[in-house]
Design a protein around this motif. Structure first.
Motif, PDB file in Angstrom:
ATOM      1  N   UNK A 239     -53.925  29.356  -7.736  1.00 45.90           N
ATOM      2  CA  UNK A 239     -55.027  29.996  -8.450  1.00 45.90           C
ATOM      3  C   UNK A 239     -56.372  29.365  -8.106  1.00 45.90           C
ATOM      4  N   UNK A 240     -56.361  28.069  -7.777  1.00 43.83           N
ATOM      5  CA  UNK A 240     -57.609  27.377  -7.439  1.00 43.83           C
ATOM      6  C   UNK A 240     -58.068  27.671  -6.017  1.00 43.83           C
ATOM      7  N   UNK A 241     -57.133  27.943  -5.111  1.00 45.64           N
ATOM      8  CA  UNK A 241     -57.491  27.995  -3.696  1.00 45.64           C
ATOM      9  C   UNK A 241     -57.336  29.352  -3.024  1.00 45.64           C
TER      10      UNK A 241
ATOM     11  N   UNK B 240     -60.685  38.922  -7.817  1.00 45.33           N
ATOM     12  CA  UNK B 240     -61.704  38.083  -7.187  1.00 45.33           C
ATOM     13  C   UNK B 240     -61.599  36.629  -7.640  1.00 45.33           C
ATOM     14  N   UNK B 241     -61.877  35.707  -6.735  1.00 51.50           N
ATOM     15  CA  UNK B 241     -61.842  34.290  -7.066  1.00 51.50           C
ATOM     16  C   UNK B 241     -63.113  33.899  -7.806  1.00 51.50           C
TER      17      UNK B 241
ATOM     18  N   UNK C 217     -48.803  27.746  -1.605  1.00 49.10           N
ATOM     19  CA  UNK C 217     -49.540  28.953  -1.979  1.00 49.10           C
ATOM     20  C   UNK C 217     -48.607  30.129  -2.257  1.00 49.10           C
ATOM     21  N   UNK C 218     -47.667  30.388  -1.366  1.00 47.05           N
ATOM     22  CA  UNK C 218     -46.784  31.545  -1.565  1.00 47.05           C
ATOM     23  C   UNK C 218     -45.946  31.385  -2.821  1.00 47.05           C
TER      24      UNK C 218
ATOM     25  N   UNK D 171     -62.908  30.872   1.134  1.00 51.32           N
ATOM     26  CA  UNK D 171     -63.800  30.398   2.197  1.00 51.32           C
ATOM     27  C   UNK D 171     -65.205  30.121   1.679  1.00 51.32           C
ATOM     28  N   UNK D 172     -65.301  29.748   0.412  1.00 51.49           N
ATOM     29  CA  UNK D 172     -66.619  29.543  -0.197  1.00 51.49           C
ATOM     30  C   UNK D 172     -66.978  28.074  -0.363  1.00 51.49           C
ATOM     31  N   UNK D 173     -66.263  27.186   0.328  1.00 52.02           N
ATOM     32  CA  UNK D 173     -66.592  25.762   0.265  1.00 52.02           C
ATOM     33  C   UNK D 173     -65.689  24.939  -0.626  1.00 52.02           C
ATOM     34  N   UNK D 174     -64.850  25.575  -1.436  1.00 53.09           N
ATOM     35  CA  UNK D 174     -63.947  24.810  -2.295  1.00 53.09           C
ATOM     36  C   UNK D 174     -62.811  24.184  -1.495  1.00 53.09           C
ATOM     37  N   UNK D 175     -62.426  24.852  -0.393  1.00 58.21           N
ATOM     38  CA  UNK D 175     -61.425  24.306   0.522  1.00 58.21           C
ATOM     39  C   UNK D 175     -62.135  23.965   1.825  1.00 58.21           C
TER      40      UNK D 175
END
Length: 346
Positions: free
Chosen positions: A138-140, A148-149, A186-187, A216-220
């Protein structure tokens, strides 16, 4: 256990290898590429090999990542192509098909031990994380459960978690650790929702997009293939989380510590028993066409077999010995030099 390598029929290989050298002659040293996780173990084996077999040149071992390493390995037969590929996941059916297409028809699979895919945090964090597979997904995920994340902190994911911004340093797409992270974390976290599990049967492409795509917004943050750099970044940032193999975590226990997943801490015992939910086998893949041609390759495999035994030197380096049945399977793979088939991969 005494291991004897049988000699497969390699009728014209010597000529093929010599020709592949473009006039420079047959390569005299073993060349290994692949996983950054398996790299330190294979390097240790190479060091022992050089000590125990001084008549051969020291192997060249390169850390390229599992995906890139297997690609190089599968590119062809000949002295310009690697003899061995380290892998922190099993070879894919598509990769084995590429090998076959390029003339590499005798790929020997050797499981060398067990590793855990550890999530780590700085040892300076006052209270440690405890996460579930669902929390991590849920976080990544880019679109967690198809939505939407919006999570910016771990508390946004689960009210029981700290109000700390989500910042995870992880492996790049070329890494087998990345593949394992997607498959084992993840899966599984995605499929904790029955609707997502059912979606796989209804629309496999959409299931893959929802369950496997990382935000892909900088959290990972992709930290590259250098696990030492990842350790450094996490140890210096008490709010960060890292993803890497257990062996690197254990080597740096003074700087980082493991995060509990599903209530289980990563340790040698929980990984070997597979109680830890993200334990995984590690492999080396050997080119059968090179086995009786590249000087020392058979002896190198015999040295690997000595190293993976319980209480041997690879365990001192952080490799968790595989269960006895898996070690027997690995010994048999070396002994018979049996090529891997698509059916073996399921």
């Amino acid at each position: 256990m005494t291991i004897r390598v049988l000699k497969p029929v390699l009728a014209t290989l010597g000529a093929v290898l010599a020709l592949a050298g473009c006039g420079s002659g047959l390569r005299q040293e073993i060349r290994v590429v692949g996983s950054s996780t398996v790299y330190p173990f294979t390097t240790a084996v190479a060091e022992r090999f050089a000590q125990n077999f001084p008549g051969y040149r020291s192997p060249i071992v390169e850390s390229t990542g599992t995906g890139s390493g297997i690609k190089l390995f599968c590119n062809g037969v000949g002295s310009q192509y690697p003899d061995v590929a380290n892998a922190s996941r099993r070879i894919k059916t598509s990769e084995l098909a590429d090998c076959t297409k390029n003339g590499v028809r005798n790929v020997i699979e050797v499981p060398v031990g067990i590793d855990g895919l550890a999530l780590i945090e700085s040892s300076t964090r006052p209270t440690g994380f405890s996460l579930t597979l669902r929390d991590i997904y849920a976080a990544l995920a880019k679109t967690p459960f198809g939505k939407p994340q919006t999570a910016r902190t771990w508390r946004d994911v689960n009210p029981q978690l700290p109000d700390v911004p989500i910042l995870v340093y992880g492996p790049p797409p070329t890494s087998g650790t990345r593949d394992s992270f997607v498959e084992l974390i993840l899966t599984k976290g995605c499929e904790s929702d029955p609707a997502m599990k059912a979606l796989k049967k209804e629309d496999e492409d959409r299931h893959k997009d929802i369950c496997n795509t990382i935000r892909e917004d900088g959290a990972f943050v992709e930290a590259g293939e250098n696990d030492n750099l990842l350790i450094q970044r996490v140890s210096q940032n008490a709010g960060a989380v890292g993803v890497l193999g257990y062996s690197f975590m254990e080597e740096n226990a003074d700087r980082v510590r493991g995060i509990s997943i599903e209530g289980v801490q990563p340790s040698a015992d929980t990984i070997q028993s597979l109680a830890y939910p993200v334990a995984r086998p590690l492999y080396v893949y050997v080119k059968g066409e090179h086995l009786n041609v590249v000087p020392g390759l058979k002896e190198f495999l015999l040295e690997y077999a000595r190293g993976w035994a319980p209480n041997s030197y690879l365990q001192d380096r952080g490799l968790v010995p595989a269960p006895e049945a898996m070690r027997a399977q690995a010994a048999q793979a070396i002994q018979t030099a049996r090529p891997l088939t698509p059916q073996d991969l399921g």
